[in-house]
Design a protein around this motif. Sequence first.
Motif, PDB file in Angstrom:
ATOM      1  N   LYS A   1       6.252  -2.394  -7.646  1.00 39.64           N
ATOM      2  CA  LYS A   1       5.951  -2.974  -6.069  1.00 39.64           C
ATOM      3  C   LYS A   1       4.574  -2.783  -5.947  1.00 39.64           C
ATOM      4  O   LYS A   1       3.996  -1.510  -6.126  1.00 39.64           O
ATOM      5  N   ASP A   2       4.090  -3.793  -5.682  1.00 34.62           N
ATOM      6  CA  ASP A   2       2.541  -3.964  -4.994  1.00 34.62           C
ATOM      7  C   ASP A   2       2.393  -4.359  -3.545  1.00 34.62           C
ATOM      8  O   ASP A   2       3.063  -4.914  -3.028  1.00 34.62           O
ATOM      9  N   SER A   3       1.139  -4.029  -3.102  1.00 34.77           N
ATOM     10  CA  SER A   3       0.834  -4.284  -1.772  1.00 34.77           C
ATOM     11  C   SER A   3      -0.013  -5.315  -1.741  1.00 34.77           C
ATOM     12  O   SER A   3      -0.366  -5.790  -2.890  1.00 34.77           O
ATOM     13  N   ASN A   4      -0.488  -5.946  -0.380  1.00 33.18           N
ATOM     14  CA  ASN A   4      -0.965  -7.025  -0.414  1.00 33.18           C
ATOM     15  C   ASN A   4      -2.488  -6.425  -0.503  1.00 33.18           C
ATOM     16  O   ASN A   4      -2.599  -5.140   0.081  1.00 33.18           O
ATOM     17  N   PRO A   5      -3.615  -7.192  -0.838  1.00 35.39           N
ATOM     18  CA  PRO A   5      -5.014  -6.793  -0.881  1.00 35.39           C
ATOM     19  C   PRO A   5      -5.317  -6.285   0.484  1.00 35.39           C
ATOM     20  O   PRO A   5      -4.870  -7.195   1.399  1.00 35.39           O
ATOM     21  N   PHE A   6      -6.121  -5.351   0.552  1.00 39.11           N
ATOM     22  CA  PHE A   6      -6.639  -4.888   1.925  1.00 39.11           C
ATOM     23  C   PHE A   6      -8.107  -4.350   1.643  1.00 39.11           C
ATOM     24  O   PHE A   6      -8.456  -4.035   0.410  1.00 39.11           O
ATOM     25  N   LYS A   7      -8.984  -4.340   2.875  1.00 37.11           N
ATOM     26  CA  LYS A   7     -10.361  -3.550   2.619  1.00 37.11           C
ATOM     27  C   LYS A   7     -10.307  -2.470   3.584  1.00 37.11           C
ATOM     28  O   LYS A   7      -9.477  -2.433   4.558  1.00 37.11           O
ATOM     29  N   MET A   8     -11.105  -1.395   3.242  1.00 31.45           N
ATOM     30  CA  MET A   8     -11.188  -0.312   3.641  1.00 31.45           C
ATOM     31  C   MET A   8     -12.476  -0.288   4.397  1.00 31.45           C
ATOM     32  O   MET A   8     -13.652  -0.844   3.801  1.00 31.45           O
ATOM     33  N   GLN A   9     -12.779   0.328   5.523  1.00 29.51           N
ATOM     34  CA  GLN A   9     -13.812   0.247   6.537  1.00 29.51           C
ATOM     35  C   GLN A   9     -14.146   1.752   6.639  1.00 29.51           C
ATOM     36  O   GLN A   9     -13.301   2.601   6.188  1.00 29.51           O
ATOM     37  N   PRO A  10     -15.576   2.183   6.651  1.00 33.26           N
ATOM     38  CA  PRO A  10     -15.787   3.458   6.826  1.00 33.26           C
ATOM     39  C   PRO A  10     -15.155   4.245   8.017  1.00 33.26           C
ATOM     40  O   PRO A  10     -14.783   3.743   9.147  1.00 33.26           O
ATOM     41  N   TYR A  11     -14.543   5.547   7.643  1.00 29.38           N
ATOM     42  CA  TYR A  11     -13.764   6.114   8.454  1.00 29.38           C
ATOM     43  C   TYR A  11     -12.403   5.598   8.757  1.00 29.38           C
ATOM     44  O   TYR A  11     -11.775   6.286   9.775  1.00 29.38           O
ATOM     45  N   GLU A  12     -11.995   4.683   8.334  1.00 34.36           N
ATOM     46  CA  GLU A  12     -10.879   4.122   8.492  1.00 34.36           C
ATOM     47  C   GLU A  12      -9.469   5.042   7.685  1.00 34.36           C
ATOM     48  O   GLU A  12      -9.613   5.577   6.699  1.00 34.36           O
ATOM     49  N   GLU A  13      -8.518   5.338   8.694  1.00 35.04           N
ATOM     50  CA  GLU A  13      -7.291   5.588   7.972  1.00 35.04           C
ATOM     51  C   GLU A  13      -6.143   4.590   7.867  1.00 35.04           C
ATOM     52  O   GLU A  13      -5.655   3.788   8.976  1.00 35.04           O
ATOM     53  N   ALA A  14      -6.211   4.222   6.425  1.00 33.94           N
ATOM     54  CA  ALA A  14      -5.186   3.339   6.162  1.00 33.94           C
ATOM     55  C   ALA A  14      -3.786   3.562   6.058  1.00 33.94           C
ATOM     56  O   ALA A  14      -3.724   4.766   5.772  1.00 33.94           O
ATOM     57  N   THR A  15      -2.549   2.646   6.506  1.00 35.98           N
ATOM     58  CA  THR A  15      -1.432   3.095   6.196  1.00 35.98           C
ATOM     59  C   THR A  15      -0.869   1.971   5.445  1.00 35.98           C
ATOM     60  O   THR A  15      -0.816   0.667   5.866  1.00 35.98           O
ATOM     61  N   ILE A  16      -0.447   2.163   4.207  1.00 33.85           N
ATOM     62  CA  ILE A  16       0.356   1.123   3.438  1.00 33.85           C
ATOM     63  C   ILE A  16       1.765   1.419   3.109  1.00 33.85           C
ATOM     64  O   ILE A  16       1.991   2.482   2.258  1.00 33.85           O
ATOM     65  N   ASN A  17       2.868   0.985   3.849  1.00 38.01           N
ATOM     66  CA  ASN A  17       4.341   1.120   3.279  1.00 38.01           C
ATOM     67  C   ASN A  17       4.639   0.358   2.354  1.00 38.01           C
ATOM     68  O   ASN A  17       4.576  -0.725   2.402  1.00 38.01           O
ATOM     69  N   LEU A  18       5.415   0.832   1.217  1.00 42.86           N
ATOM     70  CA  LEU A  18       6.116   0.098   0.362  1.00 42.86           C
ATOM     71  C   LEU A  18       7.691   0.213   0.414  1.00 42.86           C
ATOM     72  O   LEU A  18       7.951   1.400   0.485  1.00 42.86           O
ATOM     73  N   GLU A  19       8.441  -0.647   0.180  1.00 43.62           N
ATOM     74  CA  GLU A  19       9.780  -0.640   0.086  1.00 43.62           C
ATOM     75  C   GLU A  19      10.204  -1.026  -1.337  1.00 43.62           C
ATOM     76  O   GLU A  19       9.886  -2.043  -2.092  1.00 43.62           O
ATOM     77  N   LEU A  20      10.649   0.036  -2.093  1.00 39.94           N
ATOM     78  CA  LEU A  20      10.919  -0.124  -3.521  1.00 39.94           C
ATOM     79  C   LEU A  20      12.274  -0.675  -3.776  1.00 39.94           C
ATOM     80  O   LEU A  20      13.484  -0.839  -2.702  1.00 39.94           O
ATOM     81  N   GLU A  21      12.590  -1.678  -4.733  1.00 41.77           N
ATOM     82  CA  GLU A  21      13.656  -2.259  -5.179  1.00 41.77           C
ATOM     83  C   GLU A  21      14.311  -1.617  -6.239  1.00 41.77           C
ATOM     84  O   GLU A  21      13.646  -1.405  -7.529  1.00 41.77           O
ATOM     85  N   LYS A  22      15.494  -1.538  -6.250  1.00 37.78           N
ATOM     86  CA  LYS A  22      16.163  -0.906  -7.655  1.00 37.78           C
ATOM     87  C   LYS A  22      16.051  -1.830  -8.798  1.00 37.78           C
ATOM     88  O   LYS A  22      16.266  -3.000  -8.601  1.00 37.78           O
ATOM     89  N   ASN A  23      15.911  -1.304  -9.947  1.00 35.37           N
ATOM     90  CA  ASN A  23      15.743  -1.837 -11.404  1.00 35.37           C
ATOM     91  C   ASN A  23      17.094  -2.358 -11.347  1.00 35.37           C
ATOM     92  O   ASN A  23      18.145  -1.622 -11.581  1.00 35.37           O
ATOM     93  N   PRO A  24      17.507  -3.785 -11.604  1.00 35.07           N
ATOM     94  CA  PRO A  24      18.797  -3.983 -12.169  1.00 35.07           C
ATOM     95  C   PRO A  24      19.436  -3.506 -13.392  1.00 35.07           C
ATOM     96  O   PRO A  24      18.509  -3.315 -14.236  1.00 35.07           O
ATOM     97  N   PRO A  25      20.419  -3.134 -13.455  1.00 35.38           N
ATOM     98  CA  PRO A  25      21.021  -2.436 -14.806  1.00 35.38           C
ATOM     99  C   PRO A  25      20.933  -3.632 -16.036  1.00 35.38           C
ATOM    100  O   PRO A  25      21.047  -4.655 -15.829  1.00 35.38           O
ATOM    101  N   CYS A  26      20.140  -2.705 -17.197  1.00 31.39           N
ATOM    102  CA  CYS A  26      19.962  -3.629 -18.406  1.00 31.39           C
ATOM    103  C   CYS A  26      21.313  -3.272 -19.141  1.00 31.39           C
ATOM    104  O   CYS A  26      21.553  -2.357 -19.701  1.00 31.39           O
ATOM    105  N   TYR A  27      22.176  -4.484 -19.369  1.00 34.17           N
ATOM    106  CA  TYR A  27      23.243  -4.449 -20.409  1.00 34.17           C
ATOM    107  C   TYR A  27      23.088  -4.711 -21.669  1.00 34.17           C
ATOM    108  O   TYR A  27      22.003  -5.582 -21.821  1.00 34.17           O
ATOM    109  N   SER A  28      23.623  -4.359 -22.606  1.00 32.72           N
ATOM    110  CA  SER A  28      23.419  -4.625 -23.979  1.00 32.72           C
ATOM    111  C   SER A  28      24.513  -5.601 -24.360  1.00 32.72           C
ATOM    112  O   SER A  28      25.691  -5.324 -24.705  1.00 32.72           O
ATOM    113  N   THR A  29      23.854  -6.868 -24.450  1.00 38.09           N
ATOM    114  CA  THR A  29      24.687  -7.885 -24.646  1.00 38.09           C
ATOM    115  C   THR A  29      23.873  -8.793 -25.605  1.00 38.09           C
ATOM    116  O   THR A  29      22.923  -8.818 -25.864  1.00 38.09           O
TER     117      THR A  29
END
Length: 292
Positions: free
Chosen positions: A10-38
């Motif tokens: 999972k990736d975030s959107n591009p963002f810029k950091m300013q001096p002394y800035e405290e950035a918060t980036i939250n990401l929601e993970l998605e489960k990888n679908p099961p890989c069946y041998s077919t």
Amino acid sequence: MLIEDKYILKDSNPFKMQPYEEATINLELEKNPPCYSTLLTGRVFDRDSPISNATVAVFDRNLNPLFHTTTNEEGIYNFINVLNPGEYKVVASAKYYSTSTAKCIVLRPNDVYELSFSLKTNSALLNGLVYGKILMEGRNMAIPDAIINLKSSDDPNKIIYRTTSNNNGQYIIYDILPYKYIMEVKKVGYLPFNPIELTVETYKFIPLNVNLIRDSSNSTGTISGTILSHKVPVSNTAVFLYSLNARGNETIVQVQVTNKYGVYLFSDVSNGSYMVKCKLQNGEDFQRNITI
């Protein structure tokens, strides 16, 4: 030991950091679908001969396309670990062959499903094909309802294939036996078209546009109608055709008399504005404005 992903990267959107800035980036993970041998595999062939570069397509149960692949030189195709267990419909097709029927399959986990197709030659395309447009010379306008005839070069009086152009001037004649032909195009209001000689061969698609010239000497029209009195046809009624100029002045240009069914017909009417009037001596008057 096999190490597999539990979650999709999972990736975030591009963002810029300013001096002394405290950035918060939250990401929601998605489960990888099961890989069946077919494995879905098989062969596409014509009788005993393999068909290379044939397309094998997989659809869901509602015939929505999902995946496709092509056969190798031996006519073999493979879907390896591409399809999840479930129900599918599979179709095969190849150039110069008819599309196969849709075959239903059910894939199971760790299952190998073999499905082969025997294709039949497409009889509609085995022979030749001629297609194109019928257009007005110099204006590139489509001419609908033109008649296109293909005649044998040995017997120009014998029509073998016939079709008409559609509203876009398009026509197509397929399944034409290989031979030499003469093509002619006819349309009322256009000058006769010089026939074209063409040679049709197996699997040969011939594009051929035809330009027709408007016949200015035959551009007149007709005006007809019925004269009634109390919903009953009136015979032997004089009908007058008036031409109208830009100022609305009226000039009689033709006179007709109705037949026993009350019908009249003015022929050879040029473009312009007209008015139709009728009168039966000691009878009723009738008039109508017409623009051609």
